[in-house]
Design an enzyme around this catalytic site. Structure first.
Site, mmCIF file in Angstrom:
data_model
loop_
_atom_site.group_PDB
_atom_site.id
_atom_site.type_symbol
_atom_site.label_atom_id
_atom_site.label_comp_id
_atom_site.label_asym_id
_atom_site.label_seq_id
_atom_site.Cartn_x
_atom_site.Cartn_y
_atom_site.Cartn_z
ATOM 1 N N ARG A 259 -14.666 -57.533 -71.549
ATOM 2 C CA ARG A 259 -14.941 -58.598 -71.177
ATOM 3 C C ARG A 259 -16.119 -58.350 -71.880
ATOM 4 O O ARG A 259 -16.750 -56.927 -71.683
ATOM 5 C CB ARG A 259 -15.331 -58.306 -69.868
ATOM 6 C CG ARG A 259 -14.143 -58.110 -68.599
ATOM 7 C CD ARG A 259 -14.856 -60.096 -68.842
ATOM 8 N NE ARG A 259 -13.393 -60.649 -67.401
ATOM 9 C CZ ARG A 259 -13.894 -61.046 -65.949
ATOM 10 N NH1 ARG A 259 -15.218 -60.305 -65.034
ATOM 11 N NH2 ARG A 259 -12.444 -61.593 -64.707
ATOM 12 N N GLU B 215 -19.064 -59.154 -57.722
ATOM 13 C CA GLU B 215 -18.474 -59.348 -56.701
ATOM 14 C C GLU B 215 -18.284 -59.685 -55.830
ATOM 15 O O GLU B 215 -18.064 -57.820 -55.438
ATOM 16 C CB GLU B 215 -17.538 -60.410 -57.217
ATOM 17 C CG GLU B 215 -16.611 -61.369 -56.517
ATOM 18 C CD GLU B 215 -15.133 -61.640 -57.326
ATOM 19 O OE1 GLU B 215 -14.725 -60.758 -58.323
ATOM 20 O OE2 GLU B 215 -14.932 -62.852 -57.468
ATOM 21 N N ARG C 224 -24.267 -63.877 -56.431
ATOM 22 C CA ARG C 224 -23.490 -63.217 -55.581
ATOM 23 C C ARG C 224 -24.599 -61.373 -54.953
ATOM 24 O O ARG C 224 -25.278 -62.568 -55.752
ATOM 25 C CB ARG C 224 -22.763 -62.505 -57.281
ATOM 26 C CG ARG C 224 -21.176 -63.218 -57.047
ATOM 27 C CD ARG C 224 -20.291 -62.567 -58.459
ATOM 28 N NE ARG C 224 -19.484 -63.726 -59.244
ATOM 29 C CZ ARG C 224 -18.583 -63.253 -59.988
ATOM 30 N NH1 ARG C 224 -18.220 -62.156 -59.730
ATOM 31 N NH2 ARG C 224 -17.317 -64.254 -59.444
ATOM 32 N N ARG D 64 -21.382 -62.595 -69.733
ATOM 33 C CA ARG D 64 -20.473 -62.771 -70.662
ATOM 34 C C ARG D 64 -19.261 -63.488 -70.895
ATOM 35 O O ARG D 64 -19.298 -64.251 -69.910
ATOM 36 C CB ARG D 64 -19.715 -61.769 -69.451
ATOM 37 C CG ARG D 64 -19.530 -62.102 -68.202
ATOM 38 C CD ARG D 64 -17.869 -62.572 -67.680
ATOM 39 N NE ARG D 64 -17.444 -62.317 -66.102
ATOM 40 C CZ ARG D 64 -16.586 -63.698 -65.777
ATOM 41 N NH1 ARG D 64 -15.689 -64.499 -66.381
ATOM 42 N NH2 ARG D 64 -16.246 -63.271 -64.254
ATOM 43 N N CYS E 87 -7.162 -64.279 -64.149
ATOM 44 C CA CYS E 87 -7.561 -65.194 -62.861
ATOM 45 C C CYS E 87 -7.690 -66.739 -63.052
ATOM 46 O O CYS E 87 -8.400 -66.655 -64.235
ATOM 47 C CB CYS E 87 -8.828 -65.052 -61.721
ATOM 48 S SG CYS E 87 -9.337 -65.546 -60.212
ATOM 49 N N GLU F 258 -10.140 -56.707 -65.565
ATOM 50 C CA GLU F 258 -9.239 -57.893 -64.860
ATOM 51 C C GLU F 258 -8.947 -58.856 -66.226
ATOM 52 O O GLU F 258 -7.835 -59.185 -66.334
ATOM 53 C CB GLU F 258 -10.652 -58.458 -64.449
ATOM 54 C CG GLU F 258 -9.632 -59.534 -63.086
ATOM 55 C CD GLU F 258 -10.444 -60.503 -62.627
ATOM 56 O OE1 GLU F 258 -11.441 -60.086 -62.493
ATOM 57 O OE2 GLU F 258 -10.346 -61.960 -62.625
ATOM 58 N N THR G 247 -10.090 -68.865 -62.026
ATOM 59 C CA THR G 247 -11.158 -68.970 -61.885
ATOM 60 C C THR G 247 -11.930 -68.973 -62.610
ATOM 61 O O THR G 247 -13.063 -69.250 -62.964
ATOM 62 C CB THR G 247 -12.013 -68.395 -60.938
ATOM 63 O OG1 THR G 247 -11.866 -67.160 -61.437
ATOM 64 C CG2 THR G 247 -11.993 -68.443 -59.171
ATOM 65 N N ARG H 139 -19.627 -65.891 -67.656
ATOM 66 C CA ARG H 139 -20.371 -66.162 -66.026
ATOM 67 C C ARG H 139 -21.839 -65.824 -66.704
ATOM 68 O O ARG H 139 -21.939 -64.736 -67.561
ATOM 69 C CB ARG H 139 -19.678 -64.878 -65.265
ATOM 70 C CG ARG H 139 -20.402 -65.278 -63.608
ATOM 71 C CD ARG H 139 -19.837 -64.003 -62.957
ATOM 72 N NE ARG H 139 -20.372 -63.158 -62.867
ATOM 73 C CZ ARG H 139 -22.147 -62.393 -62.334
ATOM 74 N NH1 ARG H 139 -22.634 -63.241 -61.310
ATOM 75 N NH2 ARG H 139 -22.116 -61.601 -62.209
HETATM 76 P P1 ADP Z 1 -18.384 -60.122 -63.872
HETATM 77 O O1 ADP Z 1 -19.663 -60.725 -64.058
HETATM 78 O O2 ADP Z 1 -17.569 -59.520 -65.105
HETATM 79 O O3 ADP Z 1 -17.256 -61.077 -63.301
HETATM 80 P P2 ADP Z 1 -19.324 -58.742 -61.789
HETATM 81 O O4 ADP Z 1 -19.786 -59.540 -60.640
HETATM 82 O O5 ADP Z 1 -18.805 -57.887 -60.646
HETATM 83 O O6 ADP Z 1 -18.148 -59.226 -62.391
HETATM 84 O O7 ADP Z 1 -20.882 -57.901 -62.479
HETATM 85 C C1 ADP Z 1 -20.004 -57.037 -62.887
HETATM 86 C C2 ADP Z 1 -21.752 -56.428 -63.250
HETATM 87 O O8 ADP Z 1 -22.311 -56.856 -63.895
HETATM 88 C C3 ADP Z 1 -21.897 -55.674 -61.660
HETATM 89 O O9 ADP Z 1 -22.689 -54.223 -61.804
HETATM 90 C C4 ADP Z 1 -22.979 -56.509 -61.484
HETATM 91 O O10 ADP Z 1 -24.401 -55.741 -60.942
HETATM 92 C C5 ADP Z 1 -24.069 -56.713 -62.912
HETATM 93 N N1 ADP Z 1 -24.725 -57.507 -63.174
HETATM 94 C C6 ADP Z 1 -24.509 -58.690 -62.990
HETATM 95 N N2 ADP Z 1 -24.774 -60.107 -63.565
HETATM 96 C C7 ADP Z 1 -26.196 -59.440 -63.699
HETATM 97 C C8 ADP Z 1 -27.186 -59.520 -63.749
HETATM 98 N N3 ADP Z 1 -27.779 -60.765 -65.230
HETATM 99 N N4 ADP Z 1 -28.331 -58.273 -63.915
HETATM 100 C C9 ADP Z 1 -27.698 -56.885 -64.670
HETATM 101 N N5 ADP Z 1 -26.855 -56.505 -63.947
HETATM 102 C C10 ADP Z 1 -25.806 -57.608 -63.957
HETATM 103 N N1 DAR Z 2 -10.965 -62.057 -55.154
HETATM 104 C C1 DAR Z 2 -9.871 -62.978 -55.400
HETATM 105 C C2 DAR Z 2 -10.270 -63.406 -56.552
HETATM 106 C C3 DAR Z 2 -11.364 -64.873 -57.072
HETATM 107 C C4 DAR Z 2 -12.313 -64.458 -58.057
HETATM 108 N N2 DAR Z 2 -12.365 -63.657 -58.495
HETATM 109 C C5 DAR Z 2 -12.557 -62.770 -59.602
HETATM 110 N N3 DAR Z 2 -11.161 -63.408 -60.881
HETATM 111 N N4 DAR Z 2 -12.640 -61.518 -59.955
HETATM 112 C C6 DAR Z 2 -9.498 -64.250 -54.442
HETATM 113 O O1 DAR Z 2 -8.524 -65.015 -54.642
HETATM 114 O O2 DAR Z 2 -10.309 -64.309 -53.624
#
Ligand code: ADP
Ligand code: DAR
Length: 343
Positions: free
Chosen positions: A216, A301, A296, A113, A258, A212, A260, A267
């Site tokens: 995305r 997250e 993660r 993404r 953010c 966010e 980060t 990601r």
């Molecule tokens: P982001 O990747 O947008 O920073 P998250 O880590 O919260 O946000 O992930 C968002 C959603 O994508 C979650 O429901 C997670 O389970 C799903 N997800 C992330 N990576 C994968 C993957 N490799 N395969 C399937 N689902 C994924």
């Molecule tokens: N929870 C915030 C965000 C950290 C990075 N993750 C994001 N942007 N989704 C923190 O400062 O811990």
């Protein structure tokens, strides 16, 4: 507001870099979209367990509040905004990687993404209700013009049935309502109005609207064909940026709420089953550290891994091109699989 109180156990980047002197220097500044230092730091003040603790409210935040944000960016990304410039490369022809798990023995799914925000609008923490609706309208209208593999349908969260919403979250397709960090940053205001999800007919291409970030853009599919997932994402971003202008800075790359996520705002993750290596977490973390990978849980997250399944992705997003970050993630995943085979 007086200089915020940070509990002694606070370890966020915010509490380590915001000195009382710096607070005095920045406290009365305001961007032309009206964003203030207090808004920038609100999430980290309300949530002392934040890792970072700040959210930008517009493009200008990254220059007006640079005395605070630059050290945070430098520390997290190991990139110096004052002397370095971000370079973007989403050309799939430059990737040249094989599937690290051609037998599909370990990788359940791959998802890549990128975050994007519209130039000339504030970022999510500073979007007014009407602006958020205009962003939703502009983005969803643009998505409806996509054809071929990317053709699909937009689903506003307003009016989405509880059954559809649960199914989309179950499928890992839909974002949950923002957590307390996003809540304090003002990213959950007027929820769920102005938010929605677009996906193509195969559910391999999705766009979250006004989570966010304002977009995305997501490519995902079962298995470990990382190159195919990246190629689809690159095609989608190319089509979208023919129709929309994204917030971009010569130094910091694509701008996000953010810090980060700056730079590539990308990601690239795999959900990977490593039951044996999960019992040797020191070795697991050593391999991830060597390849600058982040672990993660499988529900995003702040979630936990389950049944030896982990979400493994690139940690760095700025000062590295998209191609380099995906290549680095694939190399790290390959080494994790080799370690699992050895045990
Ligand atoms: P982001 O990747 O947008 O920073 P998250 O880590 O919260 O946000 O992930 C968002 C959603 O994508 C979650 O429901 C997670 O389970 C799903 N997800 C992330 N990576 C994968 C993957 N490799 N395969 C399937 N689902 C994924
Ligand atoms: N929870 C915030 C965000 C950290 C990075 N993750 C994001 N942007 N989704 C923190 O400062 O811990």
């Amino acid at each position: 507001m007086p200089y915020p109180h940070f509990p002694k156990e606070c370890t966020s980047a915010l509490c380590r870099h915001l000195t009382p002197e710096l607070y005095e220097e920045l406290r009365d500044k305001k961007t032309r979209y009206g964003y203030t230092l207090d808004q920038l730091i609100r999430s980290g003040v309300d949530n002392p367990d934040s890792s970072i603790g700040v959210y930008a409210g517009d493009e200008e935040s990254y220059t007006l509040f640079a005395p605070l944000l630059d050290p945070i960016i430098r520390e997290y990304h190991r990139f110096d905004p004052r002397t370095q410039r971000h370079v973007s490369d989403m050309d799939p022809d430059h990737l040249q990687i094989d599937n690290p798990d051609p037998e599909n023995a370990y990788i359940l799914s791959t998802r890549i993404r990128v975050g994007r925000n519209l130039h000339c609008f504030p970022l999510g923490p500073n979007l007014a209700r009407r602006e958020r609706l205009i962003v939703e309208c502009m983005v969803s209208d643009t998505l409806r013009t996509l054809d071929g593999e990317l053709a699909g349908r937009y689903y506003p969260l307003t009016g989405l049935s509880e059954e559809d919403r649960k199914q989309l979250i179950e499928d890992h397709f839909l974002f949950k309502e923002g957590d307390r960090f996003l809540e304090s940053a003002g990213l959950n205001r007027d929820w769920p109005e102005g938010r929605g999800i677009y996906h193509n007919d195969d559910k391999t291409f999705l766009v979250w609207v006004n989570e966010e970030d304002q977009l995305r853009i997501i490519s995902m599919q079962p298995g470990g064909d990382i190159a195919q997932v990246f190629t689809r994402l690159s095609h989608a971003v190319t089509e979208l940026q023919k129709r929309l202008t994204f917030a971009f800075d010569e130094r910091l790359g694509y701008l996000t709420s953010c810090p980060t996520n700056l730079g590539t705002a990308m990601r690239a993750s795999v959900h990977i089953r490593l039951p044996k290596l999960s019992k040797e977490m020191e070795r697991f973390h050593a391999i991830c550290d060597r390849h600058e990978l982040q672990i993660r849980g499988i529900h995003g997250e702040h979630s936990e891994s389950e049944e030896g399944i982990f979400d493994v992705s690139n940690r760095r997003r700025l000062g590295i091109t998209e191609v380099e970050a995906v290549r680095q993630m694939a190399a790290g995943v390959r080494e994790l699989i080799e370690a699992e085979k050895e045990i």
